[in-house]
Design an enzyme around this catalytic site. Structure first.
Site, mmCIF file in Angstrom:
data_model
loop_
_atom_site.group_PDB
_atom_site.id
_atom_site.type_symbol
_atom_site.label_atom_id
_atom_site.label_comp_id
_atom_site.label_asym_id
_atom_site.label_seq_id
_atom_site.Cartn_x
_atom_site.Cartn_y
_atom_site.Cartn_z
ATOM 1 N N GLU A 1 46.496 1.591 -2.838
ATOM 2 C CA GLU A 1 46.318 0.353 -2.075
ATOM 3 C C GLU A 1 44.935 0.318 -1.419
ATOM 4 O OE1 GLU A 1 48.697 2.636 -1.911
ATOM 5 O OE2 GLU A 1 50.547 1.824 -1.064
ATOM 6 N N CYS B 1 47.384 2.972 4.564
ATOM 7 C CA CYS B 1 47.212 1.801 3.677
ATOM 8 C C CYS B 1 47.680 0.518 4.340
ATOM 9 C CB CYS B 1 47.951 2.024 2.363
ATOM 10 S SG CYS B 1 47.122 3.225 1.305
ATOM 11 N N ILE C 1 43.300 8.146 -6.322
ATOM 12 C CA ILE C 1 42.255 9.049 -6.804
ATOM 13 C C ILE C 1 42.276 10.281 -5.915
ATOM 14 C CG2 ILE C 1 39.775 9.334 -7.182
ATOM 15 C CD1 ILE C 1 39.645 6.235 -7.422
ATOM 16 N N GLU C 2 42.677 11.402 -6.502
ATOM 17 C CA GLU C 2 42.799 12.632 -5.717
ATOM 18 C C GLU C 2 41.512 13.453 -5.814
ATOM 19 O OE1 GLU C 2 46.564 14.335 -6.971
ATOM 20 O OE2 GLU C 2 47.650 12.792 -5.827
ATOM 21 N N CYS D 1 51.732 3.748 2.503
ATOM 22 C CA CYS D 1 51.665 4.718 3.600
ATOM 23 C C CYS D 1 51.055 4.040 4.832
ATOM 24 C CB CYS D 1 50.856 5.946 3.182
ATOM 25 S SG CYS D 1 49.073 5.716 3.253
HETATM 26 N N1 THU Z 1 49.852 7.466 -2.535
HETATM 27 C C1 THU Z 1 49.379 6.194 -2.760
HETATM 28 O O1 THU Z 1 48.521 5.983 -3.632
HETATM 29 N N2 THU Z 1 49.878 5.182 -2.004
HETATM 30 C C2 THU Z 1 50.830 5.319 -1.040
HETATM 31 O O2 THU Z 1 51.131 4.367 -0.336
HETATM 32 C C3 THU Z 1 51.482 6.615 -0.854
HETATM 33 C C4 THU Z 1 50.852 7.770 -1.529
HETATM 34 C C5 THU Z 1 49.308 8.566 -3.333
HETATM 35 C C6 THU Z 1 48.466 9.534 -2.564
HETATM 36 C C7 THU Z 1 48.579 10.790 -3.411
HETATM 37 O O3 THU Z 1 47.591 10.723 -4.439
HETATM 38 C C8 THU Z 1 49.958 10.674 -4.046
HETATM 39 O O4 THU Z 1 50.365 9.332 -3.881
HETATM 40 C C9 THU Z 1 51.008 11.589 -3.426
HETATM 41 O O5 THU Z 1 51.051 11.411 -2.063
#
Ligand code: THU
Length: 138
Positions: free
Chosen positions: A55, A94, A43-44, A91
């Site tokens: 995650e 997470c 969710i941005e 990441c």
């Molecule tokens: N993102 C994730 O949802 N999980 C990860 O482990 C890596 C990155 C999302 C964050 C952002 O909305 C998009 O991927 C690009 O970075």
């Protein structure tokens, strides 16, 4: 619930991704010892740095449901048309968020990183060795 079903749950979650800024839809599905599944998606935010990863949202959903452990597997899916379709791994933030839920129940969950053509399987302890967690504070 087998791995294919868990992966499909992550893919289904990614369909609800709110990622208008990156265009990078991620889905996560958490499998618990009681065989239930909790999902999340990224969710941005217009304030870019506030994006929530899939995650982390999945862990928040699970903990808001009252779960405090029992995490046995995690599937993470990314877009097939970005990053060469390579499997994406959680990441750093997470990994730490997943560790909180895992360590509460004393499990080391399998992590299934799903790419367009392959699944990379690892474990949380391999992704986050020597983790700091709730046990460190007791
Ligand atoms: N993102 C994730 O949802 N999980 C990860 O482990 C890596 C990155 C999302 C964050 C952002 O909305 C998009 O991927 C690009 O970075």
């Amino acid at each position: 619930m087998n791995d294919s079903e868990l992966i499909e749950a992550a893919r289904a979650a990614a369909r609800h991704s709110y990622s208008p800024y990156s265009g990078f839809a991620v889905g996560a599905a958490l499998l618990f010892e009681d065989r239930s599944v909790v999902t999340g998606t990224n969710i941005e935010n217009a304030s870019y740095g506030l994006a929530l990863c899939a995650e982390t949202v999945a862990v928040a959903n699970a903990m808001a449901d009252g779960r405090r452990g029992g995490l046995v597997a995690v599937a993470v899916t990314g877009p097939a048309d970005k990053g060469g379709g390579e499997p994406i791994t959680p990441c750093g933030r997470c990994r730490q968020v997943l560790n909180e839920l895992a360590q509460l129940g004393g499990t080391d969950p399998r992590i299934l990183c799903i790419g367009a053509n392959e699944v990379h399987e690892t474990t949380l302890s391999a992704l986050l060795p020597d983790a700091f967690g709730p046990a460190s504070l007791s």
